[in-house]
Design a protein around this motif. Sequence first.
Motif, mmCIF file in Angstrom:
data_model
loop_
_atom_site.group_PDB
_atom_site.id
_atom_site.type_symbol
_atom_site.label_atom_id
_atom_site.label_comp_id
_atom_site.label_asym_id
_atom_site.label_seq_id
_atom_site.Cartn_x
_atom_site.Cartn_y
_atom_site.Cartn_z
ATOM 1 N N HIS A 53 0.829 -1.202 0.000
ATOM 2 C CA HIS A 53 0.000 0.000 0.000
ATOM 3 C C HIS A 53 0.868 1.257 0.000
ATOM 4 C CE1 HIS A 53 -2.810 2.874 2.189
ATOM 5 N NE2 HIS A 53 -3.511 2.521 1.132
ATOM 6 N N ARG A 54 0.842 2.015 -1.112
ATOM 7 C CA ARG A 54 1.723 3.171 -1.324
ATOM 8 C C ARG A 54 3.193 2.709 -1.270
ATOM 9 N NH1 ARG A 54 -1.520 7.394 2.758
ATOM 10 N NH2 ARG A 54 -3.579 6.494 2.371
ATOM 11 N N GLY A 55 3.440 1.458 -1.655
ATOM 12 C CA GLY A 55 4.730 0.797 -1.452
ATOM 13 C C GLY A 55 4.754 0.185 -0.067
ATOM 14 N N ALA A 56 5.947 -0.105 0.444
ATOM 15 C CA ALA A 56 6.056 -0.594 1.831
ATOM 16 C C ALA A 56 6.064 0.650 2.716
ATOM 17 C CB ALA A 56 7.317 -1.426 2.008
ATOM 18 N N SER A 57 4.891 1.283 2.821
ATOM 19 C CA SER A 57 4.857 2.662 3.329
ATOM 20 C C SER A 57 5.015 2.782 4.839
ATOM 21 C CB SER A 57 3.598 3.371 2.846
ATOM 22 O OG SER A 57 2.451 2.691 3.284
ATOM 23 N N ALA A 58 5.100 1.642 5.539
ATOM 24 C CA ALA A 58 5.456 1.713 6.961
ATOM 25 C C ALA A 58 6.955 1.942 7.131
ATOM 26 C CB ALA A 58 5.055 0.425 7.681
ATOM 27 N N TYR A 59 7.713 1.664 6.067
ATOM 28 C CA TYR A 59 9.178 1.644 6.192
ATOM 29 C C TYR A 59 9.890 2.698 5.355
ATOM 30 C CZ TYR A 59 7.832 -2.976 7.877
ATOM 31 O OH TYR A 59 7.235 -4.005 8.545
ATOM 32 N N ALA A 60 9.165 3.304 4.429
ATOM 33 C CA ALA A 60 9.773 4.293 3.529
ATOM 34 C C ALA A 60 8.700 5.304 3.131
ATOM 35 C CB ALA A 60 10.333 3.598 2.290
ATOM 36 N N PRO A 61 9.087 6.501 2.718
ATOM 37 C CA PRO A 61 8.088 7.518 2.380
ATOM 38 C C PRO A 61 7.161 7.054 1.266
ATOM 39 C CG PRO A 61 10.337 8.420 2.231
ATOM 40 C CD PRO A 61 10.470 6.978 2.539
ATOM 41 N N GLU A 62 5.858 7.071 1.547
ATOM 42 C CA GLU A 62 4.859 6.555 0.610
ATOM 43 C C GLU A 62 5.019 7.149 -0.788
ATOM 44 O OE1 GLU A 62 1.434 8.181 2.923
ATOM 45 O OE2 GLU A 62 0.881 9.174 1.043
ATOM 46 N N HIS A 63 4.725 6.308 -1.773
ATOM 47 C CA HIS A 63 4.739 6.748 -3.174
ATOM 48 C C HIS A 63 6.066 7.374 -3.605
ATOM 49 C CE1 HIS A 63 0.684 5.508 -3.719
ATOM 50 N NE2 HIS A 63 0.149 6.429 -2.957
ATOM 51 N N THR A 64 7.165 6.732 -3.143
ATOM 52 C CA THR A 64 8.472 7.042 -3.719
ATOM 53 C C THR A 64 8.994 5.731 -4.320
ATOM 54 O OG1 THR A 64 9.625 6.514 -1.647
ATOM 55 C CG2 THR A 64 9.006 8.838 -2.023
#
Length: 263
Positions: free
Chosen positions: A18-29
């Motif tokens: 979801h939005r990438g691995a967005s718990a671990y890196a800034p979403e949608h990068t």
Amino acid sequence: GGAALAKDMHKDIVNVSHRGASAYAPEHTIASYDMGEKMHGDYIEIDLQMTKDGHLIAMHDVTLDRTTNGTGSVKDYTLNEIKQLDAGSWFNEKYPYASKAEYEGLKVPTLEEVFKKFGKNNSYYIETKSPDVYPGMEKELLRLIDEYKINKEKLLVQSFSPQSLKVMNELDPSIKLVQLISYKANAEITDAEIKEIRQYAMGIGPNHTYLNEEYVQRVVTSGLELHPYTVNDKERMKQLINWGVTGMFTNHPDLLHDVKKGR
Ligand code: G3P
Ligand code: CA
């Protein structure tokens, strides 16, 4: 036996980063999408906004404020202007325990850049966000899908807007669609609603919070896929899988991978 069957079912559960691995890196990068792949996400989830000069970019909000150092509406800025912004430092400030120096100064990716980087045979789960704000975004999305020869078997397009999905369906009936729904209280769906959605979509993506087993069973036995969002803890993942969901969106694709492995 039953245990083996349950295990096989777990393997098929679609893991959407979801939005990438967005718990671990800034979403949608690109960094977030990369990490989603490394953590065994099956799909890269991408929310779309459109710039003043008509470029589709990967961003959740209609404004720049939360996920960049800019302010104001995406639609009021050109791509060149948005490319000057820092889409990573906010994450380091908000989540110090997950921060990394390399996130500073990350750029907002265009959909085109994502397709170039991850290739035509990757699995993309693309959301037309605020289609009312961006007339023509479906057409531009389809233009890029075709230009980059994206494998449509592996592509899903999702929206909260039935109108936007119907436009996609008319432009290209071969594209598989998922109807997002946000329930504010106990999730209920009628056979008539399921029938209506089945006319253009192959699945439903509801918020997971208010789901119950009866809802899940009703949807999946109708033949629709069911991908709740956004599920971030293992116990809830297990419960939803036992109820019969066919996949889910998560900021922690590594945790869903563990659950699928029986861990
Ligand atoms: O697309 C599934 C889920 O992401 C929908 O909600 O607001 O996170 O895009 P949102
Ligand atoms: Ca989304």
